[in-house]
Design an enzyme around this catalytic site. Structure first.
Site, short mmCIF file in Angstrom:
data_model
loop_
_atom_site.label_atom_id
_atom_site.label_comp_id
_atom_site.label_asym_id
_atom_site.label_seq_id
_atom_site.Cartn_x
_atom_site.Cartn_y
_atom_site.Cartn_z
N ASP A 8 0.92 -1.13 0.07
CA ASP A 8 -0.01 -0.42 0.28
C ASP A 8 0.60 1.53 0.20
O ASP A 8 1.57 1.52 0.91
CB ASP A 8 -0.45 -0.03 1.22
N ASP A 131 -15.88 -3.95 -1.93
CA ASP A 131 -15.23 -3.71 -0.77
C ASP A 131 -16.61 -3.70 -0.15
O ASP A 131 -17.54 -2.79 -0.90
CB ASP A 131 -14.79 -2.36 -0.35
#
Length: 247
Positions: A8, A131
């Site tokens: 990330d 998500d």
């Protein structure tokens, strides 16, 4: 079973967020390319990058770090990237840089015409990231819950020609609370394209459970906080998955 380390990216660094909160980030490396090399040397066969700044800004923000990672790992290791991918020009630039897969999230939900165009123009390179919390899809860096059911959108996007779906349970991401196996399998069973699990991977028991449902269409899992905190040894986990698969 593909175990896919997550890198990330925030402000050019490799970080982890807690439940998607940009204000709750931990820096794990100031050299993301070196981190990529570490995971490949530990046995990773694919890498998962997230441009966190890009996800919130709606356009690429960590291009230099991403290019450095692609140079570091070369063509042998497929790299997938999500965050801030909202137009065809961005996809083309990343693929020209050597990226294997782009992950479209919010834009797929809000602008399905864009996703359809992307699948036509870049067939085989498009993954959708869904998500969800309690079965409902979230967008905009998890900040907005929609009324869409995950399976309904998954089927729609499968018809468009996406390569696979990454399913993240946002109630569990970064919390080391275990993968939501039931929800992941339920989605995989509704589709014919592969599903990649994400959110909550915490220990070797999760690996065992995932390998047990691989035949249902669960192709892999994104490995995040657990491999950075030391709760899960990545090399041992990949070896375990290979052993269970008879590889």
């Amino acid at each position: 079973m593909l175990l896919i380390p997550a890198i990330d990216l925030k402000d050019g660094h490799c970080v982890r967020l807690k439940q998607g909160d940009m204000d709750q980030s931990t820096i794990f490396s100031e050299d993301p390319a070196a981190m990529a090399r570490k995971w490949v040397e530990a046995g990773a066969r694919r890498l998962h990058l997230v441009d966190l700044n890009g996800a919130f800004a709606g356009k690429p923000q960590n291009h230099a770090a991403i290019k450095a990672i692609l140079r570091e790992v070369g063509d042998d290791i497929p790299v997938q990237l999500g965050g801030g991918i909202r137009d065809l020009d961005t996809i083309e630039r990343y693929i020209d840089d050597g990226l294997r897969y782009v992950i479209i999230g919010t834009a797929a939900v809000k602008n399905p015409g864009f996703l359809k165009d992307a699948c036509v123009a870049f067939g085989g390179h498009i993954i959708v990231g869904l998500d969800a919390k309690d079965g409902k899809v979230a967008t905009d860096g998890w900040s907005k819950l929609t009324g869409h059911e995950v399976a309904d959108l998954g089927k729609k996007f499968e018809d468009y020609g996406v390569e696979s779906i990454i399913y993240t349970d946002i109630g569990r991401d970064g919390m080391l609370s275990g993968i939501n196996i039931d929800a992941t399998v339920k989605l995989a069973q509704a589709l014919t394209i592969p599903v990649i699990a994400s959110g909550g991977l915490s220990n070797m028991a999760d690996i065992d459970q995932l390998c047990a449902v691989e035949s249902e269409g669960v192709e892999g899992v994104i490995c995040g906080r657990a491999i950075y905190s030391g709760d899960l040894d990545f090399a041992a986990a990949q070896a375990r998955a290979d052993e269970l698969a008879g590889a």
